[in-house]
Design a protein around this motif. Structure first.
Motif, PDB file in Angstrom:
ATOM      1  N   THR A 691       0.748  -1.472   0.341  1.00  0.00           N
ATOM      2  CA  THR A 691      -0.222   0.018   0.155  1.00  0.00           C
ATOM      3  C   THR A 691       0.982   1.310   0.012  1.00  0.00           C
ATOM      4  O   THR A 691       1.199   2.175  -0.711  1.00  0.00           O
ATOM      5  CB  THR A 691      -0.966  -0.066   0.773  1.00  0.00           C
ATOM      6  N   ALA A 692       1.610   0.929   0.537  1.00  0.00           N
ATOM      7  CA  ALA A 692       2.823   2.141   1.261  1.00  0.00           C
ATOM      8  C   ALA A 692       3.584   2.982  -0.489  1.00  0.00           C
ATOM      9  O   ALA A 692       3.785   3.509  -0.559  1.00  0.00           O
ATOM     10  CB  ALA A 692       3.655   2.657   2.094  1.00  0.00           C
ATOM     11  N   ALA A 693       4.000   1.617  -1.125  1.00  0.00           N
ATOM     12  CA  ALA A 693       4.693   1.963  -2.697  1.00  0.00           C
ATOM     13  C   ALA A 693       3.241   2.476  -3.541  1.00  0.00           C
ATOM     14  O   ALA A 693       3.936   3.476  -4.366  1.00  0.00           O
ATOM     15  CB  ALA A 693       4.794   0.446  -3.197  1.00  0.00           C
ATOM     16  N   ASP A 699       9.424   2.128  -4.903  1.00  0.00           N
ATOM     17  CA  ASP A 699       9.292   0.927  -4.883  1.00  0.00           C
ATOM     18  C   ASP A 699       9.055  -0.116  -3.920  1.00  0.00           C
ATOM     19  O   ASP A 699       9.446   0.132  -3.463  1.00  0.00           O
ATOM     20  CB  ASP A 699      10.515   0.192  -6.061  1.00  0.00           C
ATOM     21  N   LEU A 700       8.481  -1.243  -4.123  1.00  0.00           N
ATOM     22  CA  LEU A 700       8.194  -2.155  -2.601  1.00  0.00           C
ATOM     23  C   LEU A 700       9.530  -2.069  -1.962  1.00  0.00           C
ATOM     24  O   LEU A 700       9.245  -1.821  -1.102  1.00  0.00           O
ATOM     25  CB  LEU A 700       7.891  -3.667  -3.202  1.00  0.00           C
ATOM     26  N   LYS A 701      10.660  -2.237  -2.866  1.00  0.00           N
ATOM     27  CA  LYS A 701      11.582  -2.725  -1.609  1.00  0.00           C
ATOM     28  C   LYS A 701      12.519  -1.381  -1.263  1.00  0.00           C
ATOM     29  O   LYS A 701      13.678  -1.833  -0.176  1.00  0.00           O
ATOM     30  CB  LYS A 701      13.135  -3.382  -2.899  1.00  0.00           C
ATOM     31  N   HIS A 702      12.180  -0.157  -2.327  1.00  0.00           N
ATOM     32  CA  HIS A 702      12.190   0.436  -1.318  1.00  0.00           C
ATOM     33  C   HIS A 702      11.608   1.612  -0.074  1.00  0.00           C
ATOM     34  O   HIS A 702      11.846   3.235  -0.096  1.00  0.00           O
ATOM     35  CB  HIS A 702      12.617   2.135  -2.956  1.00  0.00           C
ATOM     36  N   VAL A 703      10.755   0.796   0.304  1.00  0.00           N
ATOM     37  CA  VAL A 703       9.407   1.589   1.714  1.00  0.00           C
ATOM     38  C   VAL A 703      10.168   2.103   2.456  1.00  0.00           C
ATOM     39  O   VAL A 703      10.875   1.355   2.713  1.00  0.00           O
ATOM     40  CB  VAL A 703       8.317   0.125   1.083  1.00  0.00           C
ATOM     41  N   THR A 704      10.091   2.851   3.100  1.00  0.00           N
ATOM     42  CA  THR A 704      10.357   3.446   4.299  1.00  0.00           C
ATOM     43  C   THR A 704       9.829   2.854   5.600  1.00  0.00           C
ATOM     44  O   THR A 704       8.799   2.923   5.436  1.00  0.00           O
ATOM     45  CB  THR A 704      10.810   4.926   4.288  1.00  0.00           C
TER      46      THR A 704
END
Length: 877
Positions: A691-693, A699-704
């Motif tokens: 959801t944050a992405a 990108d999903l892998k960069h979501v904090t």
């Protein structure tokens, strides 16, 4: 826990005498005190539904206290003559109402009550002292409350402290210092309530005061104490309630006895209490159009005039349009009325069971005075062997009908009962909400008032009439399916869970209690330091004075009892004391509600705690639980989580937790048909990160972690209709930022926005929403003219189909597990199920449990269950 009500007759009788104007019977006998007293007692029966009750009387002879102090009660005036002549009628009423009564010379009613309090606690019962006399403050403790019926207030330990400014364990000393002019107890001359309170804040007791007299700051107070030393100690003896009065130790002697209906009717007619006769005993005919005013003797009105239309019309008018149906057919009503003429036959359970056939359809019901079985035109009262009835009925596979059958099954010790009709559950399906009171449900749907002291025949007739009425209501929508596929099959499952219970680690809780006591003491000192003085942190009244009068903090709204000091008020205070008080309250509640309370709930027969699951209470369709309430353990805090460590498996066994993962968000993905949400669940992604992405376009892998936290708040908030203000409060961000996050969410998940808009529109149109199983929730707030209430209704409309479906889904899983898996299910808490067994047994059952729970309903996204095994609930969670 059962309750025993101990009635201080003198206190209530005197107050009734002075509260009701002079009235007389046709024979000229004064009856105002009788009338007022009977009003109090019938309200007590109606509201409290006691199983055990005792009337206690003072004797004419002087009490043993007269020998201790010759001036005791020397100032008492003679009882008014027009009151004295009414006392024999009260004793007759007690007899005819089946209420045990006690008077024992040379003791006072207070002493009998004190003795019965001790006996009640010995038998692990709750005790309610019914009186307006403050002297009973000394008896208040855990499981003992003082009920002032005139003010409709119950005082527990905290209530005593709030009302009189001293703890119950200091109450004798409080009374000893103050004295009592009405009883001629001397006390300490010149020191009143405020002075006594102040002394007992500094010293523990009268003895402690006199041992440390030199530490009393005020010279005048020291001198008063010194002058009254002897009277202070004799006063303490006089006001101390004696707890060793010779009374029966057999607790069943205090159970309510069968009503002497005809004798009671004759007495009420003699007193010309026509309204009581009708309300308490009925008329032996249909009560469907009760609309007459309640009148006292000689036709004098005693309550406000009602409207002229029948009650039936008023009650049905309160139901939704699509639930209003015509009355039962005249033929059916005539058949039901014939039940009123049945006379119950009193037999032991074994003899009743012998008359029952295999798979008979049987009604089971009870009231405060007995337990009854009915079949067709036969009605039996169980005279003995009640706990044998369950096993005998299980063996014959009896098909049970009744109201709140689970409670009845516990009473008869049934283990594998077959419930085919339960009016409490049927009423709950028709209209979700508290459906636990038979009289209220009968009135709501049938439109009639049950007689307060209904006979077994009247009760049987009412049960049958209510069933037919509710069946018609259920037939107007999907109600029959929900009742017979979800609620009725769940009842025996919950019964077995309650009977099984769960083990508690008492030693662990005792250690936690000691730790919490130290933390609370430290927090209390910090609060006192911030306040600049000592005060009772538990007292909202004293806290309000400190905050808004001494510290001059901005005050919120002021109520009748003082300043508001709720959580919302304390959070907004720009002073560290607010946060410290909230910390203190959280720990104090955890300690009193769970850490200290759980060991007291352990059944001594099996060493386990047996919670009660409420199947017909919440408006959402969810189960709730009481004694203990397992739904509200504050698990978000580390302290709260540690409480779960105290729920343990039996020796040689383990606990297994099976928990639905993100069940409400998965249901939202299904009913909103949103491709973004569905994709995340189909690909088994971290839903909050996914959801944050989308929201933050990364990108999903960069979501904090902060982005995920924001998305998680939105995901959960959306399901509860949360707006920008609520999200901003939750995340501690500006409103504008919260609005932007929600706006981006709805851009990316348009299906969710469409679900919300269409659901609100349909809810306004119909007045209700439905779960995927067809369960309805009516939302009255939608038609409110109050904007805030209407918005609340809209939020409820958004959430109800989601939360209600989740609840139905968990119920269906419990039923399927109960039918197909031989494993002990102990607890249900929201979306989690707890099981107990050996490690090998549990691991062997896990694949089948997962299969059942994940396939209980076909959604457009997969259901997922997480599980773990451990020695305690915290480990398994």
């Amino acid at each position: 826990m059962k309750k025993i009500y101990l009635v201080d007759v003198s206190s209530m009788f005197f107050r009734a005498y002075y509260a009701i104007r002079p009235l007389s019977s046709p024979a000229g006998v004064p009856v105002n005190a009788i009338y007022g007293f009977l009003s109090m007692i019938t309200k007590l029966f109606k509201d409290e539904k006691p199983d055990y009750m005792v009337f206690t009387y003072d004797r004419k002879e002087p009490s043993f206290r007269k020998e201790m102090y010759s001036e005791y009660k020397a100032n008492r005036t003679e009882m008014p003559e027009d009151l004295a002549v009414q006392i024999p009628y009260i004793k007759k009423l007690a007899d005819y109402l089946g209420i045990p009564a006690l008077e024992v010379a040379p003791y006072e009613a207070d002493d009998i009550i004190g003795t019965l309090v001790k006996l009640g606690l010995k038998h692990h019962h709750e005790v309610v002292i019914v009186s307006g006399d403050k002297d009973f403050g000394q008896l208040i403790q855990k499981h003992v409350v003082l009920f002032d019926t005139m003010k409709d207030v119950k005082y527990d330990e905290a209530g005593v402290l709030e009302k009189w400014g001293v703890r119950p364990d200091q109450f004798i000393d409080y009374l000893a210092i103050m004295g009592d002019s009405s009883d001629n107890v001397p006390g300490v001359d010149g020191i009143g309530p405020k002075g006594a309170q102040k002394l007992l804040q500094q010293f523990k007791s009268v003895e402690d005061i006199y041992e440390n007299l030199d530490k009393v700051e005020s010279k005048s107070i020291r001198e008063k104490l010194e002058r009254s030393r002897e009277s202070a100690f004799i006063s303490k003896k006089l006001v101390t309630i004696f707890k060793e009065v010779p009374v029966s130790e057999n607790f069943e002697d205090y159970h309510l006895r069968p009503l002497q209906s005809e004798n009671l009717r004759a007495l009420l007619q003699e007193l010309n209490f026509k309204s009581f006769e009708k309300a308490l005993l009925g008329e032996g005919v249909s009560q469907r159009n009760l609309h007459e005013n309640i009148h006292g003797e000689n036709g004098e009105k005693t309550v406000a005039k009602t409207t002229e239309k029948p009650v039936a019309t008023e009650v049905v008018a309160a139901l939704p349009e699509d639930l209003k149906i015509s009355s039962l057919s005249p033929e059916l009503l005539t058949e039901i009325e014939s039940y009123l003429h049945l006379k119950e036959v009193s037999l032991p359970a074994k003899e009743i069971a012998q008359q029952l056939q295999e798979q008979d359809v049987i009604w089971g019901f009870s009231d405060e005075r007995g337990h009854f079985i009915a079949r067709g035109k036969e009605l039996w009262a169980v005279s003995e062997g009640l706990e044998e009835l369950g096993a005998l009925a299980d063996k014959k596979k009896i098909q049970w009908k009744g109201f709140d059958l689970k409670k009845f099954f516990h009473q008869i010790k049934a283990h594998t009962p077959n419930a085919v009709w339960d009016s409490s559950l049927a009423a709950y399906v028709v209209r979700a909400g508290d459906s636990s009171d038979f009289g209220e449900i009968y009135k709501k749907f049938v439109g009639a008032n049950l007689p307060e002291f209904a006979t077994p025949a009247q009760l049987y007739k009412a049960h049958v009439e209510l069933q037919h009425t509710l069946q018609d209501r259920l037939g107007l929508f999907n109600g029959e399916k929900i009742l017979h596929e979800l609620e009725l099959p769940l009842e025996p499952v919950l019964l077995r869970m309650e009977q099984k219970g769960i083990r508690i680690d008492v030693e662990l809780l005792q250690n936690q209690s000691a730790e919490l006591a130290d933390e609370l003491a430290t927090l209390e000192k910090e609060v006192h330091h911030l306040a600049g003085e000592s005060f009772n942190v538990a007292s909202p009244k004293q806290l309000g004075v400190i905050l808004f009068e001494k510290l001059k903090l901005p005050a919120g709204k002021k109520t009748k009892t003082g300043y508001s000091t709720g959580e919302e008020v304390l959070l907004k205070l720009e002073h560290p004391i607010g946060k410290k008080v909230l910390e203190w309250r959280e720990l104090a509640k955890l300690k009193s509600t769970y850490v200290d309370a759980l060991p007291e709930m352990i059944n001594p027969n099996d060493g386990r705690v047996h919670t009660s699951f409420n199947q017909a209470l919440t408006t959402t369709g969810r189960l709730s639980s009481t004694q203990p309430n397992l739904q509200n353990i504050p698990i978000r805090t580390e302290r709260g989580q540690r409480v779960r460590q105290a729920f343990i498996a039996d020796k040689g066994k383990k606990l297994l937790s099976m928990d639905y993962s993100q069940i409400e968000l998965r249901i939202l993905a299904h009913i909103s048909d949103d491709p973004g949400l569905q994709k995340a669940f189909l690909e088994d992604l971290d839903i909050h990160a996914a959801t944050a992405a989308e929201i933050f376009n990364v990108d999903l892998k960069h979501v904090t972690s902060d982005q995920r936290r924001s998305a998680k708040a939105v995901n959960f908030g959306i399901a509860y209709g949360q707006g920008a203000f609520g999200l901003a409060e939750n995340l501690g961000i500006p409103n504008k930022e919260a609005q932007d996050i929600i706006g981006r969410y709805f851009e990316r998940f348009a299906g969710v926005r469409e679900y919300i808009e269409s659901t609100i529109k349909e809810a306004h149109k119909n007045g209700y929403v439905e779960t995927l199983f067809g369960r309805r929730r009516y939302i009255e707030e939608l038609s409110s003219k109050n904007h805030m209430l209407k918005k609340f209704g809209e939020r409820a409309a958004i959430n109800a189909p989601i939360q209600g479906t989740a609840s139905d889904l968990v119920k269906k899983a419990m039923i399927d597990i109960g039918e197909h898996v031989k494993v002990d299910m102990l607890l249900q808490v929201h979306d989690e199920l707890i099981f107990e067994g050996t490690e090998a047994e549990l691991k062997g059952h896990i694949p089948e449990l997962v299969r059942i729970m994940e396939s209980v309903m076909k959604l457009k996204v997969p259901l997922k269950v997480n599980y773990a095994v451990g020695d305690n609930w915290d480990e398994a969670h």
